[in-house]
Write an enzyme that holds these catalytic residues in place. Sequence first.
Site, PDB file in Angstrom:
ATOM      1  N   GLN A 178       0.883  -1.169   0.000  1.00 25.70           N
ATOM      2  CA  GLN A 178       0.000   0.000   0.000  1.00 25.70           C
ATOM      3  C   GLN A 178       0.917   1.214   0.000  1.00 25.70           C
ATOM      4  OE1 GLN A 178      -3.230   0.852  -0.320  1.00 25.70           O
ATOM      5  NE2 GLN A 178      -2.650   2.976   0.030  1.00 25.70           N
ATOM      6  N   CYS A 179       1.071   1.855  -1.155  1.00 25.89           N
ATOM      7  CA  CYS A 179       2.051   2.943  -1.270  1.00 25.89           C
ATOM      8  C   CYS A 179       1.476   4.321  -0.974  1.00 25.89           C
ATOM      9  CB  CYS A 179       2.673   2.946  -2.666  1.00 25.89           C
ATOM     10  SG  CYS A 179       3.814   1.574  -2.900  1.00 25.89           S
ATOM     11  N   TYR A 304      -7.727  -0.297   3.888  1.00 22.44           N
ATOM     12  CA  TYR A 304      -8.715   0.575   3.248  1.00 22.44           C
ATOM     13  C   TYR A 304      -9.873  -0.252   2.691  1.00 22.44           C
ATOM     14  CZ  TYR A 304      -5.049   4.107   3.503  1.00 22.44           C
ATOM     15  OH  TYR A 304      -4.093   4.972   3.954  1.00 22.44           O
ATOM     16  N   GLY A 305     -10.954   0.440   2.325  1.00 19.89           N
ATOM     17  CA  GLY A 305     -12.052  -0.233   1.645  1.00 19.89           C
ATOM     18  C   GLY A 305     -11.569  -0.738   0.299  1.00 19.89           C
ATOM     19  N   MET A 307      -8.283   0.231  -2.878  1.00 24.54           N
ATOM     20  CA  MET A 307      -7.202   1.098  -3.337  1.00 24.54           C
ATOM     21  C   MET A 307      -7.154   0.973  -4.851  1.00 24.54           C
ATOM     22  SD  MET A 307      -4.840   3.298  -2.718  1.00 24.54           S
ATOM     23  CE  MET A 307      -3.978   4.059  -4.097  1.00 24.54           C
ATOM     24  N   GLU A 308      -7.187   2.129  -5.487  1.00 27.82           N
ATOM     25  CA  GLU A 308      -7.402   2.212  -6.930  1.00 27.82           C
ATOM     26  C   GLU A 308      -6.155   1.906  -7.747  1.00 27.82           C
ATOM     27  OE1 GLU A 308      -7.598   4.667  -4.661  1.00 27.82           O
ATOM     28  OE2 GLU A 308      -6.668   6.511  -5.360  1.00 27.82           O
ATOM     29  N   HIS A 332     -16.595   3.383  -6.770  1.00 27.95           N
ATOM     30  CA  HIS A 332     -15.633   4.414  -6.336  1.00 27.95           C
ATOM     31  C   HIS A 332     -14.248   4.139  -6.940  1.00 27.95           C
ATOM     32  CE1 HIS A 332     -13.930   7.349  -3.406  1.00 27.95           C
ATOM     33  NE2 HIS A 332     -12.867   6.554  -3.482  1.00 27.95           N
ATOM     34  N   GLU A 333     -13.781   2.920  -6.786  1.00 32.02           N
ATOM     35  CA  GLU A 333     -12.435   2.606  -7.302  1.00 32.02           C
ATOM     36  C   GLU A 333     -12.396   2.726  -8.830  1.00 32.02           C
ATOM     37  OE1 GLU A 333     -10.410   2.726  -4.994  1.00 32.02           O
ATOM     38  OE2 GLU A 333     -11.829   2.325  -3.380  1.00 32.02           O
ATOM     39  N   HIS A 336     -11.901   6.265  -9.870  1.00 34.15           N
ATOM     40  CA  HIS A 336     -10.517   6.730  -9.728  1.00 34.15           C
ATOM     41  C   HIS A 336      -9.712   6.523 -11.012  1.00 34.15           C
ATOM     42  CE1 HIS A 336      -9.798   8.247  -5.743  1.00 34.15           C
ATOM     43  NE2 HIS A 336     -10.243   7.163  -5.140  1.00 34.15           N
ATOM     44  N   GLU A 355     -10.138  12.649  -4.232  1.00 36.84           N
ATOM     45  CA  GLU A 355     -11.203  11.941  -3.522  1.00 36.84           C
ATOM     46  C   GLU A 355     -12.568  12.618  -3.613  1.00 36.84           C
ATOM     47  OE1 GLU A 355     -10.936   9.021  -2.809  1.00 36.84           O
ATOM     48  OE2 GLU A 355      -8.790   8.688  -2.610  1.00 36.84           O
ATOM     49  N   ASP A 418      -0.278  10.910   6.121  1.00 37.77           N
ATOM     50  CA  ASP A 418      -1.087   9.916   6.844  1.00 37.77           C
ATOM     51  C   ASP A 418      -1.819  10.553   8.034  1.00 37.77           C
ATOM     52  OD1 ASP A 418      -0.850   7.575   5.383  1.00 37.77           O
ATOM     53  OD2 ASP A 418       0.974   6.920   6.419  1.00 37.77           O
ATOM     54  N   TYR A 426     -12.983  13.766   1.008  1.00 35.17           N
ATOM     55  CA  TYR A 426     -13.976  12.960   0.308  1.00 35.17           C
ATOM     56  C   TYR A 426     -15.331  13.674   0.277  1.00 35.17           C
ATOM     57  CZ  TYR A 426     -10.829   8.917   0.831  1.00 35.17           C
ATOM     58  OH  TYR A 426      -9.760   8.057   0.780  1.00 35.17           O
ATOM     59  N   ARG A 601      -9.666  -2.701   8.451  1.00 32.23           N
ATOM     60  CA  ARG A 601     -10.107  -1.551   7.656  1.00 32.23           C
ATOM     61  C   ARG A 601     -10.212  -0.322   8.566  1.00 32.23           C
ATOM     62  NH1 ARG A 601     -15.585  -1.583   3.964  1.00 32.23           N
ATOM     63  NH2 ARG A 601     -15.309   0.491   3.042  1.00 32.23           N
ATOM     64  N   MET A 602      -9.417   0.703   8.266  1.00 34.89           N
ATOM     65  CA  MET A 602      -9.306   1.830   9.196  1.00 34.89           C
ATOM     66  C   MET A 602     -10.625   2.551   9.403  1.00 34.89           C
ATOM     67  SD  MET A 602      -5.597   3.502   8.670  1.00 34.89           S
ATOM     68  CE  MET A 602      -5.764   3.946   6.949  1.00 34.89           C
ATOM     69  N   LYS A 603     -11.450   2.565   8.378  1.00 32.86           N
ATOM     70  CA  LYS A 603     -12.749   3.211   8.494  1.00 32.86           C
ATOM     71  C   LYS A 603     -13.553   2.644   9.674  1.00 32.86           C
ATOM     72  CE  LYS A 603     -17.138   3.550   6.062  1.00 32.86           C
ATOM     73  NZ  LYS A 603     -17.898   3.183   4.863  1.00 32.86           N
TER      74      LYS A 603
HETATM   75 ZN   LIG Z   1     -10.866   7.043  -3.165  1.00 29.70          ZN
END
Ligand SMILES: [Zn+2]
Length: 655
Positions: A178-179, A304-305, A307-308, A332-333, A336, A355, A418, A426, A601-603
């Site tokens: 995850q960059c 994350y939910g 990553m695009e 959503h992805e 992106h 976002e 971060d 968003y 998932r951080m959300k």
């Molecule tokens: Zn997004």
Amino acid sequence: MHSCKNSFLVPSLGEGLKRIPSGSALCLLLPVLIAQKIQVRAMGALSPLDPASYSRPEKAIIKHISLALTVDFEKQILCGSATLNFDVLQDINDVILDVSNLTIESVEAEDGSQLQYKVGDHVPNFGSKLTVLLPKKLDSGEKLKIKIKYSTDPTASALQWLEAEQTSGKKHPYLFSQCQPIHARSILPCQDSPAVKFTYDAEITAPEEFTVLMSALRGEVKSNKTTFRQPMPLPSYLVALAVGVLESRQLGPRSLVWSEKEEIERSAWEFAETEKYLQAAEKLCGPYEWRQYDLLVLPPSFPYGGMENPCLTFVTPTLLAGDRSQAEVIVHEIMHSWTGNLVTNRNFEHFWLNEGFTVFLERKVAASLINDSSEAKKSRDFHSLLGLQELNEAINDNLGPTNPLTKLVLNLTNVHPDDSFSTVPYEKGSLFLRYLEDVLGGPPVFDGFIRSYLSNFSKQSIDTDQFKSYLLDYFKDTDKLNSVDWETWLHKSGMPPIIPNYDTSMTKVITALLVKIADPSHNISHQDVASFTPHQMIHLLQQLVDKEPLPIDKLQKIGQEYKVNENTNTEIKYRWLRMCIRSKDSSKLKDVFDFVNGQGRMKYVRPIYRDLYAWQEVRNQAIDNFLKNEKYMMHVSAYTLRKDLHLAEKTKATE
Ligand SMILES: [Zn+2]
Ligand SMILES: *[C@@H]1O[C@H](CO)[C@@H](O)[C@H](O)[C@H]1NC(C)=O
Ligand SMILES: *[C@@H]1O[C@H](CO)[C@@H](O)[C@H](O)[C@H]1NC(C)=O
Ligand SMILES: *[C@@H]1O[C@H](CO)[C@@H](O)[C@H](O)[C@H]1NC(C)=O
Ligand SMILES: *[C@@H]1O[C@H](CO)[C@@H](O)[C@H](O)[C@H]1NC(C)=O
């Protein structure tokens, strides 16, 4: 390909130390220990384009990268080389790159000669400056190619190395990256700023039973080598890698879904409509230019939910709700692919361009999938109202309305991207675009602008001023924009100055039910919610989370009657568990800890930990639980949770 067994691959060299490559007189380098001093948090000499990068792309800019890396699961490192191709834009004697805990073996010029280089002090969570000295001055207009042999550190912040027990199959390890925002520098030396876009190719070696995937078109697989090429320019934060024992299913003419075998059937079912979403997206935004659109369902610790990553969206397995109700994350992805991946924020101060635009487009496209146009509008507004609730919670409860991080355009000088991550770019961003759309005359007018904006800035990295002047120029024949208070929208903290007049027909029943729930004479019954869609349930629970905690008997009644106790849709479960924490229902603590330990998932995990922290009696238990599980978390989750729990930042020395 050089082997991974050289002596330079000592997994953890001390901070600031660099092994001098052997066997080359040219490498008698100034001791690194006297390299320029970089103070923590006052990093000095940063790029004028990007406060989170040392690199100087205005002088020489990377256009193409070739990676040749071997995946070593035992040592938990990648090792090999990155060949960087630059266009020289100003006269230069050196080039500056971002690195983080990379062990550099050598830097070579195109003719194979060794180049001198120095690595600056390591700033925790930020990395160091790699300066490569050129043997002679290069003039503007020239090309430069250098090859850097290196290996990553086992603690690389972009990588999560999972042990076999942490996977579904439990037999093989797993690696994913995850960059975003600034972790690419822990995988490869680069100009780690979204202002820089390059194409790439890669040859990745991994044991034969593993599948290797990247954010690129997959080429040949020859025993243990997989090749990739990405002909579209992308920023470093979109370089992505995953290695696991995986299966795939075809979803559509340009889409596969990948996962471990245990999840593959559920994944194929949940995401079966991907091609339909892609076509709806193309109708609004123009042709999909990345050719392949695959999905990778990751292990539960993915932060994350989604990553695009181009050609290969990464998603959390928490989307496997079994009812396709979380399709909006896939939409959503997909969006992106245009906003973020084609038109990219120049740095993360303008993250809302990525976002906010993507959420705005996601809701338009999701609504366009509904045939009845009046239902479509209701649904779009309903989702916008859900977003508004989340924005309200973020600004008024979490960050505070005067917090500078609630501005749309941020100042990230001395702030780690971060640390600035929140729902604000968003939802405030998407709300701003919706406001502009309404002011300018609605979708028939605004859709044309969007297409024009996307095609004008395609393959570029831009900032908010460029967006604004393009909009003003496009609509120069109308005075409708005169009333827009740009300064407040873009540069003031707090809630947006104007909330659009959303259609509330789908929230009316929820509002009415909330009144009933508050009434002590109302007998809570499953009939209250019999006609609710999963999203109406989510909306109801979110409002209950935001209100005064319910008394435990009422809470438990809701748990049984509304059947939320055993609900497996994570959006519902997450909000239900938060209600339980807020009502201090200690009988639910086991479920709460199982939930935060079962996925990363951080959300979900961050608000729950914050709620637990606020509950005095269980605060220590929450901290203990975090510390016990921290080692299984992805870097960014552990890093942000430490802040949420008011724990000291972890430095390499304490790892
Ligand atoms: Zn997004
Ligand atoms: C890849 O295959 C080559 C040739 O078969 C072998 O020498 C090498 O050790 C293998 N590497 C890995 C990482 O499996
Ligand atoms: C951004 O923040 C830095 C450090 O706090 C400050 O020196 C600078 O003036 C700010 N920039 C703007 C445009 O406000
Ligand atoms: C995009 O718009 C800007 C400002 O109107 C213009 O200067 C630029 O040439 C356009 N770029 C492209 C690729 O059309
Ligand atoms: C309340 O609802 C429950 C379940 O629907 C029912 O069993 C019970 O008899 C009701 N009580 C009253 C006082 O109406």
